[in-house]
Design an enzyme around this catalytic site. Structure first.
Site, mmCIF file in Angstrom:
data_model
loop_
_atom_site.group_PDB
_atom_site.id
_atom_site.type_symbol
_atom_site.label_atom_id
_atom_site.label_comp_id
_atom_site.label_asym_id
_atom_site.label_seq_id
_atom_site.Cartn_x
_atom_site.Cartn_y
_atom_site.Cartn_z
ATOM 1 N N LYS A 35 -60.854 34.616 63.878
ATOM 2 C CA LYS A 35 -61.610 33.861 64.894
ATOM 3 C C LYS A 35 -60.980 32.479 65.080
ATOM 4 O O LYS A 35 -60.184 32.044 64.235
ATOM 5 C CB LYS A 35 -63.068 33.759 64.477
ATOM 6 C CG LYS A 35 -63.295 33.019 63.172
ATOM 7 C CD LYS A 35 -64.726 33.193 62.676
ATOM 8 C CE LYS A 35 -64.930 32.431 61.380
ATOM 9 N NZ LYS A 35 -66.219 32.749 60.752
ATOM 10 N N ARG A 130 -79.043 32.794 59.418
ATOM 11 C CA ARG A 130 -78.296 32.485 60.633
ATOM 12 C C ARG A 130 -78.413 33.742 61.484
ATOM 13 O O ARG A 130 -79.419 33.942 62.136
ATOM 14 C CB ARG A 130 -76.866 32.093 60.264
ATOM 15 C CG ARG A 130 -76.210 31.211 61.302
ATOM 16 C CD ARG A 130 -74.849 30.735 60.847
ATOM 17 N NE ARG A 130 -73.955 31.811 60.461
ATOM 18 C CZ ARG A 130 -72.701 31.651 60.067
ATOM 19 N NH1 ARG A 130 -72.183 30.456 60.008
ATOM 20 N NH2 ARG A 130 -71.959 32.679 59.738
ATOM 21 N N TYR A 255 -57.348 -0.594 65.600
ATOM 22 C CA TYR A 255 -58.643 -0.828 66.258
ATOM 23 C C TYR A 255 -59.696 -1.293 65.262
ATOM 24 O O TYR A 255 -59.788 -0.759 64.149
ATOM 25 C CB TYR A 255 -59.146 0.470 66.895
ATOM 26 C CG TYR A 255 -58.407 0.863 68.148
ATOM 27 C CD1 TYR A 255 -58.389 0.021 69.262
ATOM 28 C CD2 TYR A 255 -57.753 2.087 68.221
ATOM 29 C CE1 TYR A 255 -57.719 0.403 70.424
ATOM 30 C CE2 TYR A 255 -57.084 2.473 69.379
ATOM 31 C CZ TYR A 255 -57.075 1.626 70.475
ATOM 32 O OH TYR A 255 -56.425 1.997 71.607
ATOM 33 N N MET A 303 -55.986 7.683 69.028
ATOM 34 C CA MET A 303 -55.875 8.954 69.749
ATOM 35 C C MET A 303 -54.523 9.629 69.492
ATOM 36 O O MET A 303 -54.452 10.839 69.289
ATOM 37 C CB MET A 303 -56.068 8.724 71.247
ATOM 38 C CG MET A 303 -56.079 10.003 72.058
ATOM 39 S SD MET A 303 -56.222 9.725 73.825
ATOM 40 C CE MET A 303 -57.936 9.255 73.975
HETATM 41 C C1 LIG Z 1 -65.799 33.218 59.419
HETATM 42 C C2 LIG Z 1 -66.384 34.423 58.837
HETATM 43 C C3 LIG Z 1 -65.828 35.000 57.690
HETATM 44 C C4 LIG Z 1 -64.697 34.375 56.917
HETATM 45 O O1 LIG Z 1 -65.175 33.285 56.174
HETATM 46 P P1 LIG Z 1 -64.168 32.450 55.241
HETATM 47 O O2 LIG Z 1 -65.051 31.499 54.539
HETATM 48 O O3 LIG Z 1 -63.220 31.769 56.156
HETATM 49 O O4 LIG Z 1 -63.515 33.416 54.359
HETATM 50 C C5 LIG Z 1 -66.366 36.199 57.251
HETATM 51 N N1 LIG Z 1 -67.398 36.773 57.890
HETATM 52 C C6 LIG Z 1 -67.966 36.244 58.985
HETATM 53 C C7 LIG Z 1 -69.099 36.937 59.627
HETATM 54 C C8 LIG Z 1 -67.487 35.050 59.497
HETATM 55 O O5 LIG Z 1 -68.050 34.528 60.578
#
Ligand SMILES: *Cc1c(COP(=O)(O)O)cnc(C)c1O
Length: 368
Positions: A35, A130, A255, A303
């Site tokens: 992802k 969640r 800054y 930036m």
């Molecule tokens: C992101 C994610 C993972 C991987 O998690 P890590 O901590 O990066 O290993 C596994 N399962 C789901 C559903 C996720 O959203």
């Protein structure tokens, strides 16, 4: 000349880290999580690095379709499932597996005429609160999914809230494992629980599948260093010194003039700023490597630039090589200093950063 800021992605490191994930769970299949553009490493590059994985998991349908176009034949799982019935045609067309985590998704499956069948991964909320169904609803939800003609295989997954801190008093790992197994008891279908932290530290949680993400990129979800687990950084962010200032005691830098020198100092300006993905919250003292010597960032992150203390590096000049994180400087160390996690730094790499690619394991330089 392009700007000297380059993120080098190491395909050999991706491959190596996948091997670590497999060795931690030798009897499980591995769903490599890609992802967020493979945690900033690029979907296509990661697909090659993870050629030996049994499947890939991500969020967006269009990126899943891209993986198919790039030639990925094995399993692809949409980790949040679909967002609308209009996603379902592409899911069927590209042979995508989908998570189902809420009743609304089941209603969409029931009410849509699907031109084929699809595999469903039923998500159980075992304590993270969640996504997912409560364990008590699992059997009824399973039966309802099972009754949908388009639903082919049904698997089960849950996600840990505290795998890196298993005895967390609010929600323990053992509690989540128990709730999950009770929920799915007696139901046929593959099981998947472990993220990176569980894969690395709790091999007993490995089921039919494991689902590692950050470890594959050489980051650690735990308090132990990635190197201790044998993980190699898959991204090294490098730049150069583009300017030098010699200041005296009382002079301020950047800054807000937040950093004030207490003695004469040499300040180097590095081509990398928050618009490249460097964390703006990184405070004075955040580690950085210049010409192979570890020093510190000083003053506020701009930036397009950051300023660093060159006092310990007498030979530093415009053009000196800088490592912001990766080989020779663990991303988790930089993240800790900035009050965040390696995950966020990887994902935040901006599109304007040039990407290079290598496919050979580099040796860490322990003298740094
Ligand atoms: C992101 C994610 C993972 C991987 O998690 P890590 O901590 O990066 O290993 C596994 N399962 C789901 C559903 C996720 O959203």
């Amino acid at each position: 000349m392009p700007r000297p800021l380059v993120a080098t992605i190491n395909i050999a490191a991706l491959r190596h880290n996948l091997g670590v994930a497999k060795r931690c769970a030798p009897n499980s299949k591995v769903l490599a999580v890609v992802k967020a553009n493979a945690y900033g490493h690029g979907l296509e590059r990661s697909m090659r690095g993870f050629a030996e994985a049994d499947g890939l998991g991500l969020i967006e349908v269009d990126n899943a379709a891209r993986l198919r176009q790039l030639g990925w034949q094995k399993r692809i799982v949409l980790l949040e499932g679909f967002f609308d019935t209009s996603d379902l045609a592409a899911i069927i067309e590209h042979r995508l597996d989908t998570v189902v985590h809420c009743i609304e998704q089941i209603e969409m499956l029931e009410s849509t005429q699907l031109g084929g069948r699809l595999n469903v991964h039923l998500k159980i909320n075992s304590g993270m609160n969640r996504l997912g169904f409560l364990p008590s609803a699992c059997k009824a939800v399973y039966q309802r999914l099972h009754a949908i003609p388009a639903v082919q295989d049904i698997s089960f997954l849950t996600h840990f809230a505290n795998a890196e801190d298993a005895s967390n008093p609010r929600v323990s790992l053992a509690q989540q494992v128990r709730r999950f197994h009770t929920a799915v008891e007696g139901l046929p279908g593959e099981r998947c629980l472990s993220n990176s932290a569980a894969d690395l530290i709790h091999p007993e949680c490995a089921a039919d599948w494991v689902r590692p993400g950050v470890m594959l990129y050489g980051g650690t979800p735990a308090n132990t260093t990635a190197e201790t687990f044998g993980l190699k950084p898959a991204m090294t962010l490098r730049s150069e010194i583009i300017g030098i200032q010699h200041i005296v005691a009382g002079d301020a830098v950047g800054y807000g003039s937040s950093f004030v020198a207490d003695k004469a100092m040499t300040i180097g300006v590095v081509a990398c700023g928050y618009a490249d993905g460097y964390p703006r919250h990184a405070p004075t003292g955040t580690p950085i490597v210049v010409d192979g010597i570890r020093t510190r960032m000083v003053g506020r992150v701009s930036m397009d630039m950051i300023t660093v203390d060159l006092t310990p590096i007498a030979h530093a000049r415009v053009g000196s090589k800088v490592v912001l994180w990766g080989n020779d400087l663990p991303i988790d160390e930089v993240a800790n200093a900035a009050g965040t996690v390696g995950y966020e730094l990887m994902c935040a790499i901006a599109p304007r950063v040039q990407i290079a690619e290598i496919d050979v394991l580099e040796k860490p330089n322990h003298s740094i």
